[in-house]
Design a protein around this motif. Structure first.
Motif, mmCIF file in Angstrom:
data_model
loop_
_atom_site.group_PDB
_atom_site.id
_atom_site.type_symbol
_atom_site.label_atom_id
_atom_site.label_comp_id
_atom_site.label_asym_id
_atom_site.label_seq_id
_atom_site.Cartn_x
_atom_site.Cartn_y
_atom_site.Cartn_z
ATOM 1 N N LEU A 1 0.837 -1.191 0.000
ATOM 2 C CA LEU A 1 0.000 0.000 0.000
ATOM 3 C C LEU A 1 0.877 1.247 0.000
ATOM 4 C CD1 LEU A 1 -2.948 1.117 0.307
ATOM 5 C CD2 LEU A 1 -2.508 1.172 2.773
ATOM 6 N N TYR A 2 0.626 2.130 -0.953
ATOM 7 C CA TYR A 2 1.301 3.430 -1.024
ATOM 8 C C TYR A 2 0.222 4.502 -0.875
ATOM 9 C CZ TYR A 2 5.300 1.046 -3.283
ATOM 10 O OH TYR A 2 6.362 0.223 -3.581
ATOM 11 N N THR A 3 0.455 5.475 0.029
ATOM 12 C CA THR A 3 -0.563 6.503 0.259
ATOM 13 C C THR A 3 0.053 7.888 0.271
ATOM 14 O OG1 THR A 3 -1.793 4.928 1.634
ATOM 15 C CG2 THR A 3 -2.485 7.221 1.718
ATOM 16 N N GLU A 4 -0.628 8.817 -0.382
ATOM 17 C CA GLU A 4 -0.281 10.236 -0.350
ATOM 18 C C GLU A 4 -1.264 10.952 0.579
ATOM 19 O OE1 GLU A 4 0.415 13.368 -3.843
ATOM 20 O OE2 GLU A 4 -1.728 12.988 -3.505
ATOM 21 N N THR B 1 -5.152 11.527 -0.299
ATOM 22 C CA THR B 1 -5.578 12.057 -1.597
ATOM 23 C C THR B 1 -5.358 11.085 -2.751
ATOM 24 O OG1 THR B 1 -3.438 13.207 -1.625
ATOM 25 C CG2 THR B 1 -5.384 14.500 -1.042
ATOM 26 N N ARG B 2 -4.308 10.265 -2.666
ATOM 27 C CA ARG B 2 -4.072 9.226 -3.689
ATOM 28 C C ARG B 2 -3.563 7.962 -3.008
ATOM 29 N NH1 ARG B 2 -0.020 11.141 -8.075
ATOM 30 N NH2 ARG B 2 0.821 12.459 -6.410
ATOM 31 N N GLN B 3 -3.901 6.816 -3.614
ATOM 32 C CA GLN B 3 -3.486 5.556 -3.023
ATOM 33 C C GLN B 3 -3.193 4.533 -4.112
ATOM 34 O OE1 GLN B 3 -5.264 4.747 0.861
ATOM 35 N NE2 GLN B 3 -5.885 2.757 0.056
ATOM 36 N N ILE B 4 -2.144 3.750 -3.881
ATOM 37 C CA ILE B 4 -1.762 2.667 -4.789
ATOM 38 C C ILE B 4 -1.884 1.367 -4.015
ATOM 39 C CG2 ILE B 4 0.029 1.733 -6.294
ATOM 40 C CD1 ILE B 4 1.315 4.627 -6.107
ATOM 41 N N ASN B 5 -2.704 0.452 -4.509
ATOM 42 C CA ASN B 5 -2.937 -0.831 -3.865
ATOM 43 C C ASN B 5 -2.403 -1.938 -4.763
ATOM 44 O OD1 ASN B 5 -5.151 0.122 -1.683
ATOM 45 N ND2 ASN B 5 -5.558 1.107 -3.654
ATOM 46 N N ILE B 6 -1.563 -2.807 -4.213
ATOM 47 C CA ILE B 6 -0.966 -3.880 -4.999
ATOM 48 C C ILE B 6 -1.269 -5.221 -4.322
ATOM 49 C CG2 ILE B 6 1.154 -4.803 -6.003
ATOM 50 C CD1 ILE B 6 2.365 -1.982 -5.695
ATOM 51 N N ILE B 7 -1.865 -6.127 -5.090
ATOM 52 C CA ILE B 7 -2.167 -7.460 -4.579
ATOM 53 C C ILE B 7 -2.052 -8.463 -5.732
ATOM 54 C CG2 ILE B 7 -4.659 -7.196 -4.963
ATOM 55 C CD1 ILE B 7 -5.125 -8.953 -2.494
ATOM 56 N N LYS B 8 -1.368 -9.559 -5.478
ATOM 57 C CA LYS B 8 -1.215 -10.623 -6.483
ATOM 58 C C LYS B 8 -0.669 -10.068 -7.800
ATOM 59 C CE LYS B 8 -5.183 -13.047 -4.510
ATOM 60 N NZ LYS B 8 -6.574 -13.516 -4.739
ATOM 61 N N ASN B 9 0.293 -9.160 -7.700
ATOM 62 C CA ASN B 9 0.928 -8.530 -8.857
ATOM 63 C C ASN B 9 -0.004 -7.629 -9.660
ATOM 64 O OD1 ASN B 9 3.480 -9.802 -8.447
ATOM 65 N ND2 ASN B 9 2.684 -11.679 -9.380
ATOM 66 N N ASP C 1 -11.182 -7.717 -4.273
ATOM 67 C CA ASP C 1 -10.042 -8.310 -3.572
ATOM 68 C C ASP C 1 -9.470 -7.390 -2.501
ATOM 69 O OD1 ASP C 1 -10.149 -10.650 -5.083
ATOM 70 O OD2 ASP C 1 -8.795 -9.859 -6.615
ATOM 71 N N ILE C 2 -9.645 -6.095 -2.693
ATOM 72 C CA ILE C 2 -9.002 -5.112 -1.820
ATOM 73 C C ILE C 2 -9.980 -4.425 -0.886
ATOM 74 C CG2 ILE C 2 -7.762 -2.899 -1.815
ATOM 75 C CD1 ILE C 2 -6.460 -3.844 -4.447
ATOM 76 N N GLY C 3 -11.152 -4.060 -1.410
ATOM 77 C CA GLY C 3 -12.089 -3.217 -0.686
ATOM 78 C C GLY C 3 -12.047 -1.830 -1.296
ATOM 79 N N PHE C 4 -12.327 -0.789 -0.507
ATOM 80 C CA PHE C 4 -12.231 0.573 -1.033
ATOM 81 C C PHE C 4 -10.767 0.901 -1.301
ATOM 82 C CE2 PHE C 4 -16.421 0.971 1.023
ATOM 83 C CZ PHE C 4 -17.124 1.521 -0.050
ATOM 84 N N GLY D 1 1.380 2.487 -12.330
ATOM 85 C CA GLY D 1 0.040 1.964 -12.123
ATOM 86 C C GLY D 1 -1.012 2.543 -13.034
ATOM 87 N N ILE D 2 -0.920 3.823 -13.385
ATOM 88 C CA ILE D 2 -1.982 4.443 -14.164
ATOM 89 C C ILE D 2 -1.951 4.037 -15.631
ATOM 90 C CG2 ILE D 2 -2.194 6.430 -12.645
ATOM 91 C CD1 ILE D 2 -0.639 8.062 -14.724
#
Length: 255
Positions: free
Chosen positions: A28-31, A38-46, A60-63, A93-94
């Motif tokens: 999890l990366y959060t700004e 304000t921004r979030q990067i969620n990584i699961i199972k590549n 898989d993640i939720g919100f 990611g984008i």
């Protein structure tokens, strides 16, 4: 992306390598901007999911974005990272999560939903009399009144500045008066380009931070391409780089 804006210590970035999601563990990366996520990067199972909206959900993640202030979040398992570290991961990611500009027919002065920021370009001459502003001031007279008052303040009224006006507090509706236009078209034969693309870019960077921090979607007319004489292809490129990059929901209205 924002070398012309100084945010001081308002922006913080954290990374957690072992966060529990709904269906497993991941990164999890959060700004945070003044403590607001304000921004979030969620990584699961590549798989990587980037979000700047409280409405984004993944089974898989939720919100995909934390709804709250950093003071109420336990970050003891997270480590601070730099803005550069976050942006590198965000850009990665984008690529797979980019959302295009939404085009609609209609009047941009009529909010599509609550929590909306209506943005448009205003001129440095203090004139408000033609084009989109007529419809805007009909809906929200305070947008014009505040602009006219602002135009008399020579210390703050300058190109690159943005005036944010709350036009409906209950529905969290705002107007952004962006000072990015040198003059106004004199007549139908006037082909002068009055929009300043570099200044518009600076204004949109400020708009992006305001929208992210206040969790607002954005709507607009074809800014800068009417009475300001700009090339919409160039303006659209700037919008993509300064707003769509942050996954802010953007709607452009065409008459």
């Amino acid at each position: 992306m924002e070398e012309d804006i100084k945010f001081g210590n308002s922006l913080l970035y954290y990374k957690c390598d072992n966060i529990e999601f709904l269906k497993g563990y991941g990164q999890l990366y959060t700004e945070f901007d003044d403590g607001v996520a304000t921004r979030q990067i969620n990584i699961i199972k590549n798989d990587m999911y980037c979000s700047s909206s409280l409405h984004d959900w993944n089974e898989d993640i939720g919100f995909l974005l934390y709804d709250g202030h950093i003071d109420s979040l336990d970050v003891s398992d997270s480590v601070p990272i730099t803005r550069l570290d976050f942006e590198k991961k965000w850009q990665e990611g984008i690529v797979a999560n980019k959302s295009p500009i939404n085009y609609l027919k209609g009047d941009a002065s009529l909010p599509l939903e609550e929590h909306t920021l209506i943005i448009h370009v205003v001129n440095i001459l203090g004139k408000w009399g033609k084009g989109f502003v007529l419809s805007l001031s009909k809906q929200f007279p305070i947008a014009k009144n505040d602009y006219v008052k602002w135009s008399k303040d020579k210390e703050t009224f300058g190109l690159g500045e943005v005036q944010f006006v709350c036009v409906d507090q209950q529905k969290a509706t705002f107007v952004a008066n962006m000072l990015a236009q040198h003059g106004v078209r004199k007549n139908d034969k006037d082909r002068t380009t009055y929009i300043d693309y570099d200044v518009l870019r600076l204004c949109l960077r400020k708009v992006a931070r305001f929208a992210l921090k206040n969790r607002l979607s954005i709507q607009m007319p074809k800014i800068g391409s009417g009475l300001a004489g700009g090339d919409w292809r160039e303006i659209e490129k700037i919008i993509n780089e300064e707003l769509i990059y942050y996954k802010i929901k953007c709607t452009v209205f065409e008459l």
